[in-house]
Design an enzyme around this catalytic site. Structure first.
Site, PDB file in Angstrom:
ATOM      1  N   GLU A 134       0.792  -1.335   0.046  1.00 39.61           N
ATOM      2  CA  GLU A 134      -0.079  -0.183   0.015  1.00 39.61           C
ATOM      3  C   GLU A 134       0.668   1.358   0.065  1.00 39.61           C
ATOM      4  O   GLU A 134       0.813   1.891   0.927  1.00 39.61           O
ATOM      5  CB  GLU A 134      -1.205   0.130   1.230  1.00 39.61           C
ATOM      6  N   GLU A 137      -5.137  -8.464  -0.369  1.00 38.63           N
ATOM      7  CA  GLU A 137      -5.905  -8.189   1.020  1.00 38.63           C
ATOM      8  C   GLU A 137      -7.314  -8.102   0.578  1.00 38.63           C
ATOM      9  O   GLU A 137      -7.522  -7.246  -0.546  1.00 38.63           O
ATOM     10  CB  GLU A 137      -5.379  -6.991   1.574  1.00 38.63           C
TER      11      GLU A 137
HETATM   12  C1  NOJ Z   1      -4.459  -2.437   4.765  1.00 38.99           C
HETATM   13  C2  NOJ Z   1      -3.106  -2.899   5.465  1.00 38.99           C
HETATM   14  O1  NOJ Z   1      -2.249  -3.324   4.573  1.00 38.99           O
HETATM   15  C3  NOJ Z   1      -3.257  -3.722   6.754  1.00 38.99           C
HETATM   16  O2  NOJ Z   1      -1.649  -3.422   7.385  1.00 38.99           O
HETATM   17  C4  NOJ Z   1      -4.482  -3.162   7.554  1.00 38.99           C
HETATM   18  O3  NOJ Z   1      -4.692  -3.903   8.616  1.00 38.99           O
HETATM   19  C5  NOJ Z   1      -5.505  -3.621   6.663  1.00 38.99           C
HETATM   20  N1  NOJ Z   1      -5.670  -2.839   5.398  1.00 38.99           N
HETATM   21  C6  NOJ Z   1      -7.122  -3.275   7.373  1.00 38.99           C
HETATM   22  O4  NOJ Z   1      -7.101  -1.907   7.466  1.00 38.99           O
END
Ligand code: NOJ
Length: 484
Positions: free
Chosen positions: A197, A389
């Site tokens: 991200e 994710e």
């Molecule tokens: C994005 C992130 O990569 C992760 O670290 C986070 O916990 C999740 N989304 C949920 O917000």
């Protein structure tokens, strides 16, 4: 879809979510027919080092920006920190055993840079390398694909002190770090992700300030985007130099951008925001160029662009990782927002198709995953995609029977996976899905208040792990390769 079918579909089964949302696309998402996935599709789960490891001062680990940020009063909910988190630094064997039990095929975890180079530069810390070597070997023994991310937000504090992501030197430090990791593991690890991200850690870290290192400087943010994009390419080359057959990609957080109103101004603002958050990073990596957004005559100065950067940015990623959760609501902001020409105001976790909210307050939009995949494929073409994710905060507490009936999470997963399959039918080449998350963990500025795990963790009582209903549900999806 008939009401009878909607009721059968799960959203209505005690989830507390509205089934009569505004959109007909919701009805497609709640399709009750089981959906099979291709035979070689990989089913995984994801975590990240600072969110699960703990052991913050063990094994020679140096401090990261998240140690500093979380220990600064007022920065995280309840002052929570990742000092102990899920204690996976000690309990990794149990965590692997749990994954094996559930039939998990791919484990996306991250390597803590400050465990490997405590001050972000110089020789590797042998204890840090050993930890990840053991973890990788344990995964391979369990028949699970190790899928590490090199950088999931835990920049060594010493590098932030030297200027952080806006400082071009950080991209070179990333080269060294990637080379160290490749030399240690690229004989056994065949798939690597470089950055997690990049949009979020640059934007929230340097512009919005809600995440580490907590700076609020739009121009530093712009420089950080360029340096991180170069770092991404540097790491790609460093990994390939050690073993050319490894597959290298990065995990991009992509989200649909919805105009707040029907006005032309808001529609144009949503298109600009889409360029900033969805294209600014991936397009730079795949083509060496940025989307047209900043004033052309100032772009070089604003980014710290140097001659030759086009070639430095561009790499042929072997796969693209996509993280999907929710969407953005975007307004035109004529008075500006600190980024020349961007002129937007954007609110996270919103969708006009929302069928309810997660416990974190994020709008749930299952067709959004299909929409964003098709949108990103305009850029990625035939490059394989891995969902790196997707998941939901569902804080349902344990029931009196001792089990955790997280029906909302199951409904979320079912609908998103079906929409994902529709996207594949549309021709998007998705080859893997990683559910966020294997277990509850440190949710950054929200501390431990949001539970994303298919496994419940009792942080107050010995870190006990209890698989929720969704874990058994997901295990069955994996076993049958079918979403019921
Ligand atoms: C994005 C992130 O990569 C992760 O670290 C986070 O916990 C999740 N989304 C949920 O917000």
């Amino acid at each position: 879809m008939k009401r009878r079918d909607i009721l059968k579909s799960g959203w209505a089964l005690g989830t507390g979510l509205a089934v009569s949302g505004p959109s007909t696309m919701l009805r497609a998402a709640t399709d009750s027919a089981p959906v099979a996935f291709p035979q070689n599709f990989q089913w995984g789960v994801a975590t990240a080092a600072y969110q699960i490891e703990g052991g913050a001062r063990e094994g020679g680990r140096g401090p990261s920006i998240w140690d500093t940020f979380s220990h600064t009063p007022g920065k995280t909910r309840n002052g929570d920190t990742g000092d102990v988190a899920d204690d996976s630094f000690h309990r990794w064997r149990d965590d692997i055993a749990l994954m094996k039990q559930l039939g998990i095929e791919s484990y996306r975890f991250s390597i803590a840079w400050p465990r490997i180079q405590p001050s972000g530069r110089g020789p590797a810390n042998p204890a840090g390398l050993d930890y990840y070597k053991r973890l990788v070997d344990g995964l391979l023994d369990a028949g699970i694909r190790p899928f590490p991310t090199l950088y999931h937000w835990d920049l060594p504090q010493a590098l932030e002190d030297a200027g952080g992501w806006p400082n071009r030197d950080t991209a070179d430090r990333m080269t060294d770090y990637a080379q160290i990791m490749a030399e240690a593991l690229a004989d056994r690890v065949t798939a690597w992700s470089v950055l997690n991200e990049v949009k979020t850690f640059t934007q929230a870290g340097y512009w919005d300030g809600g995440m580490a290192p907590g700076r609020k400087d739009p121009l530093a943010f712009l420089k950080a985007t360029h340096v991180a994009n170069i770092a991404n390419a540097n790491a790609f080359h460093a990994l390939k130099a050690v073993n050319p057959i490894v597959q290298v990609g990065s995990a991009y957080d992509c989200a649909n951008c919805f105009p707040a109103t029907d006005s032309d101004a808001d529609k144009a603002a949503a298109a600009r925001w889409d360029k900033m958050i969805n294209l600014w990073y991936l397009q730079a990596t795949l083509t060496g160029t940025y989307p047209e957004l900043l004033p052309a005559d100032r772009q070089a100065e604003l980014l710290g662009w140097q001659p030759g950067d086009e070639a430095r940015l561009k790499v042929p990623l072997d796969f693209v990782g996509i993280n999907y959760y929710s969407g953005w609501r975007v307004w035109d902001e004529p008075k500006g927002n600190g980024i020349p020409n961007l002129n937007t105001r954007a609110e996270w976790a919103w969708s006009p198709r929302s069928i309810g909210k997660s416990d974190f307050g994020w709008d749930i939009d299952p067709p959004g995953i299909r929409q964003i995949l098709k949108r990103m494929q305009q850029l990625t073409g035939s490059i394989p995609i891995e969902i790196t994710e997707n998941g939901i905060a569902d804080n349902t507490p344990p029931g009196s029977d001792g089990r955790i009936h997280d029906a909302k999470r199951i409904a979320y997963l079912r609908t998103h996976l079906k929409e994902l399959r529709h996207a594949m039918d549309d021709g998007v080449p998705v080859r893997a899905y990683h559910l966020w998350s294997l277990m509850d963990n440190f949710e950054w500025a929200a501390g431990y208040s949001q539970r994303f795990g298919i496994v419940h963790v009792d942080f107050d009582h010995g870190q006990k792990r209890t698989p929720r209903d969704s874990a058994f549900w997901y295990a069955n999806v994996i076993k049958t390769n079918t979403v019921p």
